[in-house]
Scaffold this motif. Structure first.
Motif, PDB file in Angstrom:
ATOM      1  N   ASP A 773     -11.820   5.885   3.417  1.00  0.00           N
ATOM      2  CA  ASP A 773     -11.238   7.170   3.521  1.00  0.00           C
ATOM      3  C   ASP A 773     -11.980   8.188   4.198  1.00  0.00           C
ATOM      4  OD1 ASP A 773      -8.795   6.324   2.591  1.00  0.00           O
ATOM      5  OD2 ASP A 773      -9.571   6.808   0.432  1.00  0.00           O
ATOM      6  N   SER A 774     -13.184   8.219   3.731  1.00  0.00           N
ATOM      7  CA  SER A 774     -14.343   9.206   4.284  1.00  0.00           C
ATOM      8  C   SER A 774     -14.741   8.910   5.774  1.00  0.00           C
ATOM      9  CB  SER A 774     -15.499   8.887   3.577  1.00  0.00           C
ATOM     10  OG  SER A 774     -15.257   9.497   2.228  1.00  0.00           O
ATOM     11  N   MET A 775     -14.771   7.706   5.972  1.00  0.00           N
ATOM     12  CA  MET A 775     -14.840   7.084   7.345  1.00  0.00           C
ATOM     13  C   MET A 775     -13.747   7.545   8.563  1.00  0.00           C
ATOM     14  SD  MET A 775     -16.707   3.397   6.883  1.00  0.00           S
ATOM     15  CE  MET A 775     -16.770   3.240   8.807  1.00  0.00           C
ATOM     16  N   ASN A 776     -12.469   7.487   7.935  1.00  0.00           N
ATOM     17  CA  ASN A 776     -11.494   7.923   8.632  1.00  0.00           C
ATOM     18  C   ASN A 776     -11.316   9.290   8.732  1.00  0.00           C
ATOM     19  OD1 ASN A 776     -10.268   5.469   9.575  1.00  0.00           O
ATOM     20  ND2 ASN A 776      -9.842   5.060   7.441  1.00  0.00           N
ATOM     21  N   LEU A 777     -11.629  10.122   7.724  1.00  0.00           N
ATOM     22  CA  LEU A 777     -11.466  11.614   8.056  1.00  0.00           C
ATOM     23  C   LEU A 777     -12.432  12.164   8.702  1.00  0.00           C
ATOM     24  CD1 LEU A 777     -10.551  14.347   6.854  1.00  0.00           C
ATOM     25  CD2 LEU A 777     -12.195  13.930   5.029  1.00  0.00           C
ATOM     26  N   LYS A 778     -13.715  11.411   8.847  1.00  0.00           N
ATOM     27  CA  LYS A 778     -14.979  12.105   9.501  1.00  0.00           C
ATOM     28  C   LYS A 778     -14.482  11.571  11.139  1.00  0.00           C
ATOM     29  CE  LYS A 778     -19.200  13.326  10.411  1.00  0.00           C
ATOM     30  NZ  LYS A 778     -19.198  13.627  11.799  1.00  0.00           N
ATOM     31  N   LEU A 779     -13.926  10.455  11.392  1.00  0.00           N
ATOM     32  CA  LEU A 779     -13.466   9.986  12.413  1.00  0.00           C
ATOM     33  C   LEU A 779     -12.670  11.117  13.090  1.00  0.00           C
ATOM     34  CD1 LEU A 779     -13.076   7.977  14.892  1.00  0.00           C
ATOM     35  CD2 LEU A 779     -11.241   6.835  13.488  1.00  0.00           C
ATOM     36  N   VAL A 780     -11.658  11.453  12.432  1.00  0.00           N
ATOM     37  CA  VAL A 780     -10.737  12.560  12.782  1.00  0.00           C
ATOM     38  C   VAL A 780     -11.417  13.816  13.346  1.00  0.00           C
ATOM     39  CG1 VAL A 780      -8.811  14.094  12.131  1.00  0.00           C
ATOM     40  CG2 VAL A 780      -8.719  11.622  11.428  1.00  0.00           C
TER      41      VAL A 780
END
Length: 974
Positions: A773-780
């Motif tokens: 989840d953290s990786m996807n948020l940072k990706l956004v």
């Protein structure tokens, strides 16, 4: 008497099995191509297998390849002048040339041996075999054995390492990740003695080379491709050689006989490229024809059945023993009535040398035959037996019937129910989606005319200048014409002037995407679009352009533009495409009406066509190329025009028209969410509310991206883009592929002028924030950039779960009982999420919107609590988002500028993350090594620990390799 085996010697190399250590992807067809070429030498030319050296896969090490080249220069069995053939199928690459070499190009090309990057036993790693080494080795062979050397390379000159998006297509090239040592092969050069510098500077690939003739799979700026079980170049090469006597054709003739390849242009280079194949050292007795001379008439025992037609050129020799020398004379068939079924009669001027019988060989034919597959049902028809018979002096159709579909360009089909007819099917893999609904009656006239029609279509679609003209640019650099002329395609917009006349002007981006052509989705909204073209001349001379459209759905050829027959006062035509200028077609002052590109047959979903641009420095009449649909007109080719004397060439631009849904809206909303975070539920609810179906078909889709065309009531259409997300945190390879796919898609859309009004990140509020989840948020955040934060929506999902658990139901956390409802816990989670400086606070400070989502089948349940009462349905939420100002994402601007994944913010974040994984993996390996030291090999778990250690080591190799790949030029474009 059987022909004796020719004294031809060959080195044949094929490599598929590239390991992970090399950094090059394994190939599928290089070894089988090498085997097929070897079989052609043995079966067609009677070459002894003992004269062929074969290196396949792990046998094709750098040392072995260099050694075999050296052996060709010293082997006693090879006499001076004997033909030598060197064939290579495998990866090619390029790297910066060491400055110490004083190379005449910033890059040096090379072939990639099987053991590239493996240790060589001397504390160095194995390098590729570069241009100058190959040039030196070939020069050395030529010095000792003569210049009758043919080199055939089915590999990229440089190679981008990309994989095609066309099914099983792959390029034979990749990125060279090593630095070429300045002293590479110095020992090889110095061992030859003499003046080293002159030989070291020899280049393998360059115009005018004298040591050998090179047949290369593609131009230097192109890619050599393989599909399924064959390289494209080797396939068309062997097809062109099939059934042909090597003493009949020159290397240039061979290039003309090859089928055209859409995305690569085979090259023939060498000072002696006008020689016959193998310098006529390989005889083929089947292709020698007897000649009877009588009163100024030469009767040659070769006629229509042998492929003779007007324009066929023969060479005459006194006897078979003289075939190694030059022809006494050359004669050309000029009239069709000179060609009979089994013989041809030509007038000649008697000379003393022309006495008694002679022999002849075909030096060249005006055009290649079309390979066509005919099923047994049609072969049994009377019309086929008559058309393909030579009885009564009938001329055979200009096609070659083959027995296997895989060898044919097009096939016939028999429909025998009711009213029997003959139809057609595309057999070229690139055109197999094209359905042909035209049929002909099974009569002699219909079949004869259809064969001529098909032959004319493919001849004009594929023919090219066999001499590969080049243009000298700045600094004396030679370039192909295709790189100096470009064709832009635009949708045209009609504008009314004061006199109520419509003026057409280009609107939007250039639709001709370099490397893939023009792709158009045909639907109600686009079928009436008009198109115009702009021809751009980047040379310093004027040309005459001719633009035709070849329609593979009906085999028609339509002229779009031909120069007017304007004459200069001195009698010279005026070239309309000026040097350094451009020519509009279909708009402006061109005088040409706009073009429509649509599928007119309602039963056909895909139509494949080709824009064919002919360029000439002389005016010629090419109007004879045009022909109607095969069912309306089956006229054959007209007589050929006079060829330009100084320069001509042609360029092909594929056009694919495919039925689909409207996907043109430029404003977009992106959405990202990993599995279980509610993204798919949100989309299903949206589609169900708008269209009554939770599974809406995407208007665009590839392996990673889905694009949906959405129209809310009372609003303009927009696109909702479902982008790839990160999944398992340990699947580094998937993370890189997902990011590369995302940047590739976003960059292409940015170049088309498409902008985002919002970006949605979905998160399941009922769970704790995971690493993914953290990786996807940072990706956004990295994709959008701070300036775009105000357009981001954090969509927390699954609020309905809290309501369903009951508003008064308490739960305990950490062993401490507390009267807190699930919805209140979700609210607390949301607050912590938004206030945490390491999670969403930067988004919150940047103006991001926080929204909630859940599916409530009972609306009263939603309205019972303030936490769920504020929830909007998907349509309401999107309506708020599409009204925001559209702007590009940070990643779009970055990737369009750098074109390198690791130079974007998102790429740097991922690179750092992978670095952490590498350190962790290295620590795991060290722990496993320590564990193994304390274990006996007899212990049951020893093999399991050893296997775990090996897998971890392979992970490190693979992750480092992928990091290198995305750190290279153009790595954004897969």
């Amino acid at each position: 008497m059987a022909a004796s085996s020719p004294n031809l010697h060959a080195l044949i190399i094929g490599i598929d099995d590239y390991s992970l250590a090399t950094g090059f992807k394994p190939l599928k067809a290089a070894v089988s191509d090498a085997d097929r070429f070897r079989d052609w030498l043995v079966n067609e030319l009677n070459v002894s297998p003992s004269s062929i050296r074969n290196l396949r896969n792990k046998a094709a090490t750098r040392k072995a390849i260099v050694s075999e080249f050296q052996s060709l220069a010293t082997k006693a069995a090879i006499k001076e002048g004997d033909p030598i053939v060197i064939y290579y199928a495998g990866h090619g690459s390029e790297a910066p040339a060491p400055k110490e070499w004083h190379w005449d190009s910033p890059k040096i090309q090379m072939i990639v041996p099987w053991d590239y990057k493996h240790p060589d036993g001397a504390n160095r790693t194995v390098q590729g075999i570069p241009d100058r080494t190959l040039g030196f080795l070939l020069t050395n062979i030529s010095k000792n054995k003569g210049d009758n050397i043919t080199v055939i390379f089915d590999s990229c000159h440089s190679g981008s390492g990309t994989r095609s998006n066309e099914g099983d297509s792959q390029t034979r090239g990749g990125y060279y990740s090593s630095e070429v040592p300045a002293d590479l092969d110095e020992g090889l050069f110095s061992s030859a003695g003499g003046t080293r510098g002159a030989r070291v500077s020899e280049r393998f690939r360059h115009h005018g080379l004298r040591s050998h003739v090179l047949l290369a799979a593609c131009a230097q700026h192109e890619e050599a491709r393989e599909e399924k079980n064959s390289g494209d170049f080797t396939r068309v090469l062997l097809k062109a050689l099939s059934g042909v006597a090597t003493t009949e054709i020159t290397y240039e003739d061979l290039m003309q006989r090859m089928e055209s390849l859409t995305k690569q242009t085979p090259q023939c280079e060498g000072f002696f490229r006008s020689r016959f194949l193998f310098n006529k050292k390989v005889p083929n007795t089947k292709a020698i024809y007897d000649v009877v001379l009588n009163k100024g008439k030469a009767t040659i025992s070769a006629g229509a059945i042998h492929g003779v037609e007007p324009g066929t050129k023969f060479g005459l020799w006194k006897s078979r023993a003289d075939l190694q020398g030059p022809a006494l004379a050359e004669i050309t068939i000029t009239q069709s009535n000179n060609v009979r079924a089994y013989e041809s009669i030509v007038s000649y001027t008697p000379r003393p040398a022309f006495a008694g019988p002679m022999v002849a060989q075909i030096l060249g034919n005006p055009k290649p035959k079309l390979d066509i597959y005919v099923p047994p049902e049609i072969k049994r028809l009377d019309c086929y037996k008559t058309v393909f018979s030579t009885e009564g002096g009938r001329v055979l159709p200009p096609v070659r019937v083959v027995d296997m579909k895989g060898l044919a360009t097009i096939g016939l089909k028999y429909f025998g129910d009711g009213d029997p007819v003959i139809g057609f099917e595309m057999l070229d893999p690139k055109e197999e989606r094209q359905k042909i609904r035209h049929v002909i009656e099974p009569t002699v006239d219909e079949l004869q005319e259809a064969m001529a029609h098909l032959a004319a279509y493919y001849y004009h679609k594929d023919r090219k200048n066999p001499k590969s003209p080049v243009i000298t640019g700045k600094g004396g650099k030679e370039q192909l014409p295709s790189s100096k002329f470009t064709l832009d395609a635009f949708i045209l917009e009609g504008r009314e002037d004061g006199a109520y006349r419509t003026t057409w002007v280009p609107s939007g981006e250039n639709r001709n995407v370099e490397g893939s052509g023009i792709k158009i989705t045909v639907c109600d909204e686009t079928q009436n679009d008009y198109y115009g073209f702009r021809l751009n001349n980047h040379t310093d001379f004027d040309v005459f352009p001719y633009l035709f459209y070849f329609d593979s759905s009906n085999f028609s050829i339509t002229a779009i533009y031909q120069p007017e027959a304007l004459a200069h006062p001195e009698g010279k035509h005026i070239a309309p495409l000026k040097k350094g200028g451009f020519l509009p077609i279909g708009y402006g002052t061109s005088g040409i009406v706009p073009q429509t590109l649509s599928i007119w047959d309602p039963e056909v979903d895909v139509e494949i066509g080709y824009l064919r641009l002919y360029l000439s420095t002389r005016y010629v009449d090419l109007s004879y190329i045009q022909q109607k649909e095969i069912s309306e007109s089956t006229r054959g080719m007209g007589s050929a025009p006079t060829a330009p004397s100084t320069f001509w060439d042609c360029i092909t631009i594929p056009i694919v028209l495919e039925r689909g849904e409207w996907n043109s809206p430029k404003h977009m909303i992106g959405i990202i969410g990993s599995k279980g975070n509610g993204k798919h539920t949100f989309l299903a609810e949206l589609f169900k509310s708008l269209y009554g179906n939770p599974a809406l078909k995407p208007s665009f889709e590839n392996t990673y991206v889905k694009e949906y065309s959405i129209t809310l009531p009372g609003s303009e259409p927009f696109c909702l883009v479902d982008l790839p997300h990160f999944q398992d945190p340990e699947k580094v390879d998937n993370h890189i592929a997902a990011l590369q796919a995302t940047l590739s898609y976003l960059t292409r859309e940015y170049q088309k002028g498409r902008r985002f009004t919002s970006f949605i990140w979905c998160y399941n509020i009922s769970t704790y924030l995971s690493e993914v989840d953290s990786m996807n948020l940072k990706l956004v955040m990295d994709l959008c950039g701070k300036e775009m934060f105000k357009n981001v929506v954090v969509l927390t999902t699954n609020w309905n779960k809290g309501a369903m658990m009951g508003l008064n139901k308490s739960s305990s956390r950490g062993g401490i009982a507390s009267a807190i409802s699930p919805l209140e816990r979700y609210q607390k989670n949301e607050q912590q999420l938004s206030d945490n400086p390491h999670i969403c606070k930067p988004l919150k400070d940047g103006g991001a919107r926080f929204e909630r989502f859940g599916v409530f089948r009972d609306p009263t349940l939603r309205d019972n609590h303030p936490a769920t009462k504020v929830i909007k349905n998907p349509s309401e939420l999107l309506r708020l988002l599409i009204d925001q100002d559209p702007r590009p994402l940070q990643a779009q601007e970055e990737a369009s500028t750098t074109r390198i994944v690791t130079q974007t913010t998102a790429g740097k974040t991922l690179q750092s993350k992978i670095g952490e994984k590498l350190k962790k993996k290295a620590s795991e390996i060290k722990s496993l090594e320590n564990e193994l030291k304390g274990m006996s090999k007899d212990v049951k778990d020893w093999e399991e620990v050893q296997k775990e250690k090996k897998e971890a080591e392979e992970d490190i190799v693979r992750w480092n390799k992928t990091l290198e790949e995305i750190s290279r030029v153009n790595s954004v474009f897969m």
